[in-house]
Design a protein around this motif. Structure first.
Motif, PDB file in Angstrom:
ATOM      1  N   ASP A 188       0.835  -1.211   0.000  1.00 48.61           N
ATOM      2  CA  ASP A 188       0.000   0.000   0.000  1.00 48.61           C
ATOM      3  C   ASP A 188       0.868   1.260   0.000  1.00 48.61           C
ATOM      4  O   ASP A 188       1.748   1.439   0.846  1.00 48.61           O
ATOM      5  N   THR A 189       0.618   2.140  -0.972  1.00 44.47           N
ATOM      6  CA  THR A 189       1.447   3.346  -1.133  1.00 44.47           C
ATOM      7  C   THR A 189       1.209   4.383  -0.041  1.00 44.47           C
ATOM      8  O   THR A 189       2.031   5.288   0.141  1.00 44.47           O
ATOM      9  N   GLY A 190       0.050   4.281   0.631  1.00 45.29           N
ATOM     10  CA  GLY A 190      -0.293   5.286   1.637  1.00 45.29           C
ATOM     11  C   GLY A 190      -0.896   6.548   1.029  1.00 45.29           C
ATOM     12  O   GLY A 190      -1.313   7.457   1.746  1.00 45.29           O
ATOM     13  N   ILE A 191      -0.967   6.616  -0.294  1.00 49.81           N
ATOM     14  CA  ILE A 191      -1.559   7.778  -0.964  1.00 49.81           C
ATOM     15  C   ILE A 191      -3.074   7.596  -1.011  1.00 49.81           C
ATOM     16  O   ILE A 191      -3.568   6.525  -1.356  1.00 49.81           O
ATOM     17  N   LYS A 192      -3.806   8.624  -0.643  1.00 52.83           N
ATOM     18  CA  LYS A 192      -5.267   8.549  -0.618  1.00 52.83           C
ATOM     19  C   LYS A 192      -5.847   9.014  -1.950  1.00 52.83           C
ATOM     20  O   LYS A 192      -5.414  10.036  -2.501  1.00 52.83           O
ATOM     21  N   GLN A 193      -6.851   8.264  -2.442  1.00 52.79           N
ATOM     22  CA  GLN A 193      -7.473   8.638  -3.724  1.00 52.79           C
ATOM     23  C   GLN A 193      -8.055  10.052  -3.673  1.00 52.79           C
ATOM     24  O   GLN A 193      -8.022  10.775  -4.675  1.00 52.79           O
ATOM     25  N   GLU A 194      -8.565  10.449  -2.491  1.00 50.50           N
ATOM     26  CA  GLU A 194      -9.142  11.801  -2.416  1.00 50.50           C
ATOM     27  C   GLU A 194      -8.081  12.890  -2.650  1.00 50.50           C
ATOM     28  O   GLU A 194      -8.400  13.993  -3.079  1.00 50.50           O
ATOM     29  N   ASN A 195      -6.809  12.561  -2.371  1.00 48.01           N
ATOM     30  CA  ASN A 195      -5.732  13.527  -2.633  1.00 48.01           C
ATOM     31  C   ASN A 195      -5.441  13.657  -4.127  1.00 48.01           C
ATOM     32  O   ASN A 195      -4.793  14.612  -4.557  1.00 48.01           O
ATOM     33  N   LEU A 196      -5.885  12.662  -4.899  1.00 40.12           N
ATOM     34  CA  LEU A 196      -5.572  12.645  -6.328  1.00 40.12           C
ATOM     35  C   LEU A 196      -6.703  13.191  -7.198  1.00 40.12           C
ATOM     36  O   LEU A 196      -6.475  13.611  -8.328  1.00 40.12           O
ATOM     37  N   ARG A 197      -7.922  13.184  -6.659  1.00 40.09           N
ATOM     38  CA  ARG A 197      -9.094  13.519  -7.494  1.00 40.09           C
ATOM     39  C   ARG A 197      -9.010  14.921  -8.104  1.00 40.09           C
ATOM     40  O   ARG A 197      -9.289  15.121  -9.285  1.00 40.09           O
ATOM     41  N   ASP A 198      -8.651  15.899  -7.265  1.00 41.49           N
ATOM     42  CA  ASP A 198      -8.585  17.277  -7.771  1.00 41.49           C
ATOM     43  C   ASP A 198      -7.490  17.427  -8.822  1.00 41.49           C
ATOM     44  O   ASP A 198      -7.614  18.229  -9.753  1.00 41.49           O
ATOM     45  N   ILE A 199      -6.420  16.646  -8.674  1.00 38.84           N
ATOM     46  CA  ILE A 199      -5.311  16.724  -9.632  1.00 38.84           C
ATOM     47  C   ILE A 199      -5.770  16.166 -10.979  1.00 38.84           C
ATOM     48  O   ILE A 199      -5.526  16.759 -12.040  1.00 38.84           O
ATOM     49  N   THR A 200      -6.471  15.027 -10.928  1.00 39.22           N
ATOM     50  CA  THR A 200      -7.028  14.442 -12.156  1.00 39.22           C
ATOM     51  C   THR A 200      -7.969  15.427 -12.834  1.00 39.22           C
ATOM     52  O   THR A 200      -7.894  15.651 -14.052  1.00 39.22           O
ATOM     53  N   ALA A 201      -8.847  16.027 -12.032  1.00 31.21           N
ATOM     54  CA  ALA A 201      -9.829  16.979 -12.571  1.00 31.21           C
ATOM     55  C   ALA A 201      -9.141  18.196 -13.187  1.00 31.21           C
ATOM     56  O   ALA A 201      -9.610  18.749 -14.184  1.00 31.21           O
ATOM     57  N   PHE A 202      -8.013  18.592 -12.618  1.00 37.82           N
ATOM     58  CA  PHE A 202      -7.281  19.747 -13.144  1.00 37.82           C
ATOM     59  C   PHE A 202      -6.713  19.457 -14.532  1.00 37.82           C
ATOM     60  O   PHE A 202      -6.783  20.294 -15.438  1.00 37.82           O
ATOM     61  N   PHE A 203      -6.135  18.263 -14.698  1.00 42.98           N
ATOM     62  CA  PHE A 203      -5.467  17.945 -15.969  1.00 42.98           C
ATOM     63  C   PHE A 203      -6.433  17.481 -17.064  1.00 42.98           C
ATOM     64  O   PHE A 203      -6.085  17.527 -18.250  1.00 42.98           O
ATOM     65  N   ALA A 204      -7.639  17.035 -16.681  1.00 46.12           N
ATOM     66  CA  ALA A 204      -8.577  16.490 -17.682  1.00 46.12           C
ATOM     67  C   ALA A 204      -8.901  17.487 -18.807  1.00 46.12           C
ATOM     68  O   ALA A 204      -8.840  17.133 -19.992  1.00 46.12           O
ATOM     69  N   PRO A 205      -9.236  18.760 -18.500  1.00 47.18           N
ATOM     70  CA  PRO A 205      -9.524  19.709 -19.593  1.00 47.18           C
ATOM     71  C   PRO A 205      -8.295  19.985 -20.464  1.00 47.18           C
ATOM     72  O   PRO A 205      -8.419  20.252 -21.660  1.00 47.18           O
ATOM     73  N   MET A 206      -7.101  19.917 -19.862  1.00 49.90           N
ATOM     74  CA  MET A 206      -5.868  20.138 -20.618  1.00 49.90           C
ATOM     75  C   MET A 206      -5.692  19.032 -21.666  1.00 49.90           C
ATOM     76  O   MET A 206      -5.293  19.279 -22.797  1.00 49.90           O
ATOM     77  N   ARG A 207      -6.015  17.810 -21.253  1.00 52.39           N
ATOM     78  CA  ARG A 207      -5.946  16.680 -22.187  1.00 52.39           C
ATOM     79  C   ARG A 207      -6.957  16.864 -23.322  1.00 52.39           C
ATOM     80  O   ARG A 207      -6.627  16.673 -24.496  1.00 52.39           O
ATOM     81  N   ALA A 208      -8.179  17.232 -22.950  1.00 53.43           N
ATOM     82  CA  ALA A 208      -9.240  17.416 -23.951  1.00 53.43           C
ATOM     83  C   ALA A 208      -8.835  18.478 -24.977  1.00 53.43           C
ATOM     84  O   ALA A 208      -9.009  18.308 -26.189  1.00 53.43           O
ATOM     85  N   LYS A 209      -8.237  19.562 -24.469  1.00 56.26           N
ATOM     86  CA  LYS A 209      -7.795  20.656 -25.350  1.00 56.26           C
ATOM     87  C   LYS A 209      -6.675  20.174 -26.292  1.00 56.26           C
ATOM     88  O   LYS A 209      -6.665  20.487 -27.474  1.00 56.26           O
ATOM     89  N   ALA A 210      -5.750  19.381 -25.747  1.00 52.60           N
ATOM     90  CA  ALA A 210      -4.633  18.867 -26.557  1.00 52.60           C
ATOM     91  C   ALA A 210      -5.129  17.912 -27.635  1.00 52.60           C
ATOM     92  O   ALA A 210      -4.625  17.907 -28.762  1.00 52.60           O
ATOM     93  N   LEU A 211      -6.148  17.118 -27.311  1.00 56.52           N
ATOM     94  CA  LEU A 211      -6.726  16.205 -28.296  1.00 56.52           C
ATOM     95  C   LEU A 211      -7.448  16.978 -29.392  1.00 56.52           C
ATOM     96  O   LEU A 211      -7.310  16.691 -30.580  1.00 56.52           O
ATOM     97  N   GLU A 212      -8.200  17.994 -28.969  1.00 64.81           N
ATOM     98  CA  GLU A 212      -8.983  18.792 -29.920  1.00 64.81           C
ATOM     99  C   GLU A 212      -8.059  19.533 -30.900  1.00 64.81           C
ATOM    100  O   GLU A 212      -8.331  19.626 -32.093  1.00 64.81           O
ATOM    101  N   SER A 213      -6.929  20.045 -30.384  1.00 68.78           N
ATOM    102  CA  SER A 213      -6.016  20.819 -31.228  1.00 68.78           C
ATOM    103  C   SER A 213      -5.123  19.925 -32.092  1.00 68.78           C
ATOM    104  O   SER A 213      -4.476  20.393 -33.017  1.00 68.78           O
ATOM    105  N   GLY A 214      -5.080  18.637 -31.762  1.00 71.30           N
ATOM    106  CA  GLY A 214      -4.203  17.721 -32.492  1.00 71.30           C
ATOM    107  C   GLY A 214      -2.816  17.624 -31.889  1.00 71.30           C
ATOM    108  O   GLY A 214      -1.965  16.862 -32.355  1.00 71.30           O
ATOM    109  N   LEU A 215      -2.562  18.409 -30.815  1.00 65.10           N
ATOM    110  CA  LEU A 215      -1.263  18.345 -30.146  1.00 65.10           C
ATOM    111  C   LEU A 215      -1.038  16.951 -29.567  1.00 65.10           C
ATOM    112  O   LEU A 215       0.062  16.415 -29.594  1.00 65.10           O
TER     113      LEU A 215
END
Length: 467
Positions: free
Chosen positions: A259-286
């Protein structure tokens, strides 16, 4: 003993290799800045934030000072170690540099905030690690030395164990199995880690890419064998040619002895932050869909993630995207010709560019870049297999290859570089930026001066800002 806890540590690569592998290192500091503190508080052992292609990309494409970027990371990050990828005698460039430049770059990297330097050589020629390790030890930092993992008749289990012994003898503080192309299968992962652990009790870190779809399974088996640290990326910048997803690996070990000791709740906001960046990169073809697919043929072509995303960009610029599969098939042929180098920067770029030229020109070795010639000349070090006389003659004619260490051919050069770029120097680190990428650095320095002039026109009168 049954029930003994052996938590596996996580190094998150989103801010370096994750975005390098999927969007050709185009994530700017402005885009990262709002999430860095949250990532630092997530519970990661370390974050990979610098080195690799970030330095070149900052100067060339993003018009950022890479040193200032590192200082910003250091200012914010209080909990996670900051790690960088360092190419040994090649530093962060694409050729060998003199020892004084290597040493100064190590000192300045540590002074500006790096805790762990992951040092590798593209040919697994340990001679090319010596100067870096000496400099790291001198400043009391952590030298993580790498096995550049690849597949060929030469790269046997015994080969990797022998390399491990050499790295331990050199003074490694930890060992990284660096699988840059996603070639590490679960069985091999178990065997290589078990073998390393029989040789040394140093921490072992596993770095892989998801290109072949095998990486997370390889990670599980590596941990079973004793691996201590895993490289992962947050899911919006994971999988494909990037690393396994941080959230997924954390969940996989939850409730187990690892067990890494890392809590999923600590990661959720980080995932949510990067998700739109990924969508934008896909849309632009980057972010190309080509680098997101699982391709088991990776085991045949052995092309690393960053190399694939750059190759797609090159083919797009040449309007030759239809040649993608043909170039992929040519890469292993060129690699065999050049003595089976592992495909990792700079050898990946050299082999990839040569393969691309062979295909585009319609004739093998009709066009030969200087970098290909320099591999054959021995200027990158010893190739795993000797290059055949036929190929050598085709590429460098009657020239005699060198056998000494590349750095022995160079005079100290820091003062020369400093003299050449003195008019642009605003900080000692600028000399190193120039040493690695002279024309690119000068373009950046001019841009930086123009920005300052815009902000304060009176600066132009003191002669410090030649536009």
């Amino acid at each position: 003993m049954e029930g003994t806890k052996r938590p596996v540590k996580i190094m998150d690569t989103t801010l370096r290799d994750g975005n390098q592998s999927l969007i050709a290192t185009r994530m700017s500091m402005e885009e990262m800045y709002p999430i860095i503190e949250k990532m630092d508080n997530a519970g990661f052992y370390a974050m990979e934030v610098w080195g690799g292609a970030t330095f070149d990309a900052c100067l060339r494409f993003l018009k950022e000072d890479p040193w200032q970027r590192l200082r910003e990371f250091r200012k914010i990050c209080k909990n996670s170690k900051l790690q960088m990828l360092f190419r040994g005698q090649n530093i962060l460039g694409y050729k060998a540099y003199p020892d004084d430049v290597v040493e100064e770059f190590v000192y300045k990297s540590v002074e500006n905030g790096i805790d762990i330097l992951r040092v590798f050589d593209a040919l697994n020629d340990v001679r090319n690690l010596e100067s870096s390790v000496k400099a790291i030890k001198k400043v009391g930092s952590h030298a993580q030395l790498c096995i550049s993992y690849t597949l060929s008749d030469v790269h046997t289990h015994e080969y990797f164990m022998n390399l491990t012994r050499q790295l331990v003898d050199m003074g490694a503080d930890s060992i990284c199995v660096k699988d840059m192309a996603g070639l590490l299968l679960p069985k091999a992962a178990y065997e290589i880690v078990k073998g390393i652990k029989e040789i040394t009790d140093l921490p072992v870190q596993i770095h892989s890419h998801y290109t072949s779809g095998e990486a997370s399974m390889a990670y599980m088996r590596a941990v079973d064998a004793g691996a201590d640290i895993l490289d992962t990326a947050m899911s919006p910048f994971a999988l494909g040619t990037s690393q396994p997803a941080t959230e997924v690996m954390v969940a996989a070990f939850e409730g187990t002895e690892y067990d890494t000791g890392i809590k999923q709740e600590n990661l959720r906001d980080i995932t949510a932050f990067f998700a739109p960046m990924r969508a934008k990169a896909l849309e632009s073809g980057l972010m190309s869909t080509k680098v997101l697919n699982v391709d088991i043929n990776t085991l045949l072509y052995q092309v690393p993630g960053g190399m694939l995303s750059n190759m797609v960009s090159q083919l797009k610029e040449l309007k030759a995207e239809d040649k993608y599969d043909e170039v992929l098939k040519e890469i292993p042929r060129v690699r065999a010709d050049l003595g089976y180098p592992p495909l990792v920067t700079p050898t990946s770029q050299i082999v990839g560019s040569q393969a691309l030229m062979n295909v585009i020109s319609g004739e093998r070795y009709k066009v030969i870049p200087n970098e290909t010639k320099n591999i054959v000349r021995g200027l990158y070090g010893r190739t795993p297999v000797e290059i055949s006389e036929q190929i050598r003659k085709m590429i460098i004619g009657d020239e005699k290859p060198v056998t000494e260490k590349p750095q022995e051919l160079f005079e100290p050069s820091l003062h020369k570089y400093e003299a050449e770029m003195a008019e642009y120097k605003e900080q000692p680190e600028d000399v190193l930026s120039y040493a690695l990428f002279p024309p690119v650095a000068v373009d950046f320095f001019k841009f930086r001066q123009a920005q300052k002039y815009k902000a304060d026109p009176t600066l132009a009168s003191n002669g410090n800002y030649p536009l």
